[in-house]
Scaffold this motif. Structure first.
Motif, PDB file in Angstrom:
ATOM      1  N   ASP A  17       0.810  -1.229  -0.110  1.00  0.00           N
ATOM      2  CA  ASP A  17       0.115   0.183   0.076  1.00  0.00           C
ATOM      3  C   ASP A  17       0.968   1.390  -0.027  1.00  0.00           C
ATOM      4  O   ASP A  17       0.319   2.226  -0.418  1.00  0.00           O
ATOM      5  CB  ASP A  17      -0.907  -0.015   1.349  1.00  0.00           C
ATOM      6  CG  ASP A  17      -2.105  -1.039   1.095  1.00  0.00           C
ATOM      7  OD1 ASP A  17      -2.412  -1.381  -0.173  1.00  0.00           O
ATOM      8  OD2 ASP A  17      -2.262  -1.658   2.091  1.00  0.00           O
ATOM      9  N   SER A  20       2.297   1.795  -3.414  1.00  0.00           N
ATOM     10  CA  SER A  20       1.161   2.315  -4.294  1.00  0.00           C
ATOM     11  C   SER A  20       0.802   3.753  -4.157  1.00  0.00           C
ATOM     12  O   SER A  20       0.606   4.289  -5.039  1.00  0.00           O
ATOM     13  CB  SER A  20      -0.106   1.432  -4.138  1.00  0.00           C
ATOM     14  OG  SER A  20      -1.210   1.916  -4.784  1.00  0.00           O
ATOM     15  N   ILE A  21       0.887   4.182  -3.070  1.00  0.00           N
ATOM     16  CA  ILE A  21       0.468   5.373  -2.664  1.00  0.00           C
ATOM     17  C   ILE A  21       1.582   6.611  -3.039  1.00  0.00           C
ATOM     18  O   ILE A  21       1.272   7.519  -3.774  1.00  0.00           O
ATOM     19  CB  ILE A  21       0.101   5.756  -1.023  1.00  0.00           C
ATOM     20  CG1 ILE A  21      -1.188   5.100  -0.736  1.00  0.00           C
ATOM     21  CG2 ILE A  21       0.255   7.255  -0.713  1.00  0.00           C
ATOM     22  CD1 ILE A  21      -1.325   4.980   1.099  1.00  0.00           C
ATOM     23  N   ILE A  67      -3.756   4.945   4.486  1.00  0.00           N
ATOM     24  CA  ILE A  67      -4.365   5.937   3.762  1.00  0.00           C
ATOM     25  C   ILE A  67      -3.407   7.242   3.486  1.00  0.00           C
ATOM     26  O   ILE A  67      -3.595   8.347   3.102  1.00  0.00           O
ATOM     27  CB  ILE A  67      -5.723   6.639   4.324  1.00  0.00           C
ATOM     28  CG1 ILE A  67      -5.591   6.993   5.766  1.00  0.00           C
ATOM     29  CG2 ILE A  67      -6.953   5.654   4.327  1.00  0.00           C
ATOM     30  CD1 ILE A  67      -6.750   7.492   6.585  1.00  0.00           C
ATOM     31  N   HIS A  92       2.790  11.476   1.928  1.00  0.00           N
ATOM     32  CA  HIS A  92       1.839  11.269   0.814  1.00  0.00           C
ATOM     33  C   HIS A  92       0.761  10.645   1.543  1.00  0.00           C
ATOM     34  O   HIS A  92       0.384  10.127   2.511  1.00  0.00           O
ATOM     35  CB  HIS A  92       2.204  10.081  -0.013  1.00  0.00           C
ATOM     36  CG  HIS A  92       3.230  10.310  -0.867  1.00  0.00           C
ATOM     37  ND1 HIS A  92       3.123  11.004  -2.109  1.00  0.00           N
ATOM     38  CD2 HIS A  92       4.665  10.069  -0.898  1.00  0.00           C
ATOM     39  CE1 HIS A  92       4.301  11.174  -2.675  1.00  0.00           C
ATOM     40  NE2 HIS A  92       5.291  10.677  -2.069  1.00  0.00           N
ATOM     41  N   ARG A  94      -3.125   9.206   0.331  1.00  0.00           N
ATOM     42  CA  ARG A  94      -4.038   8.714  -0.609  1.00  0.00           C
ATOM     43  C   ARG A  94      -4.854   9.830  -1.366  1.00  0.00           C
ATOM     44  O   ARG A  94      -5.681  10.411  -0.403  1.00  0.00           O
ATOM     45  CB  ARG A  94      -4.858   7.281   0.020  1.00  0.00           C
ATOM     46  CG  ARG A  94      -5.005   6.458  -1.238  1.00  0.00           C
ATOM     47  CD  ARG A  94      -5.655   5.012  -0.643  1.00  0.00           C
ATOM     48  NE  ARG A  94      -7.095   5.497  -0.095  1.00  0.00           N
ATOM     49  CZ  ARG A  94      -7.512   4.518   0.540  1.00  0.00           C
ATOM     50  NH1 ARG A  94      -7.222   3.335   0.858  1.00  0.00           N
ATOM     51  NH2 ARG A  94      -8.614   4.699   1.056  1.00  0.00           N
ATOM     52  N   SER A  95      -5.052   9.760  -2.418  1.00  0.00           N
ATOM     53  CA  SER A  95      -5.681  10.690  -3.211  1.00  0.00           C
ATOM     54  C   SER A  95      -7.215  10.890  -2.774  1.00  0.00           C
ATOM     55  O   SER A  95      -7.728  12.107  -2.763  1.00  0.00           O
ATOM     56  CB  SER A  95      -5.576  10.581  -4.744  1.00  0.00           C
ATOM     57  OG  SER A  95      -6.569   9.392  -5.094  1.00  0.00           O
TER      58      SER A  95
END
Length: 154
Positions: A17, A20-21, A67, A92, A94-95
């Motif tokens: 995760d 990915s973020i 997140i 970061h 998550r969008s």
């Protein structure tokens, strides 16, 4: 929603995760230079969590979903009578979670760790393309005091 968010040290179960973020937030200088296979990040992740001067954290939703993430490094130096600097990297969110307070909680968490280590400051860089991030940091009283440079070696 903020009361459901928990920030904790990342472990290997979070790595996919995290990758990915951070890759979803890649700007032009990093686009197409990152790997698709999250497993290729495992050695770097293991080295980071083993380093005494660094840690990586995740923000988890009430459901346990990653997140947000950030890395913190404590840098030694002579300035400010030898007090360390806390440097944040790969901050970061998550969008789909931006604007919900997750970023603010991440920054408060990092600042708390910096205070606990008697850091003289928290510093970070942000790609010039990330104007929303710049506005966010200014709202949190971060001063754009320096001009930074990078030279890509890959």
């Amino acid at each position: 929603m903020e009361t459901e968010i928990k920030i904790k040290k990342a472990d290997l179960s979070h790595l996919q995760d995290i990758v990915s973020i951070i890759n979803a937030g890649a700007t032009s200088i990093r686009k197409d230079k990152e790997f698709d296979d999250w497993q290729e990040y495992r050695p770097a992740f293991e080295a980071l969590i083993a380093a005494p001067e660094a840690d990586i954290y995740v923000a988890l939703s009430g459901d346990g979903d990653v997140i947000g993430t950030y890395q913190i490094h404590f840098l030694k130096g002579l300035a400010f009578k030898g007090r360390p600097r806390a440097e944040l990297e790969s901050v970061h969110v998550r969008s789909d979670q931006r604007g919900t307070g997750v970023g603010r909680l991440i920054m408060e968490h990092a600042e708390g760790l910096a205070r606990a280590q008697n850091a003289c400051m928290v510093q970070l860089t942000s790609n010039r393309e990330r104007e929303g991030s710049h506005h966010f940091y200014r709202r949190l009283d971060y001063d754009q005091s320096h001009l930074g440079y990078k030279k890509m070696m890959i």
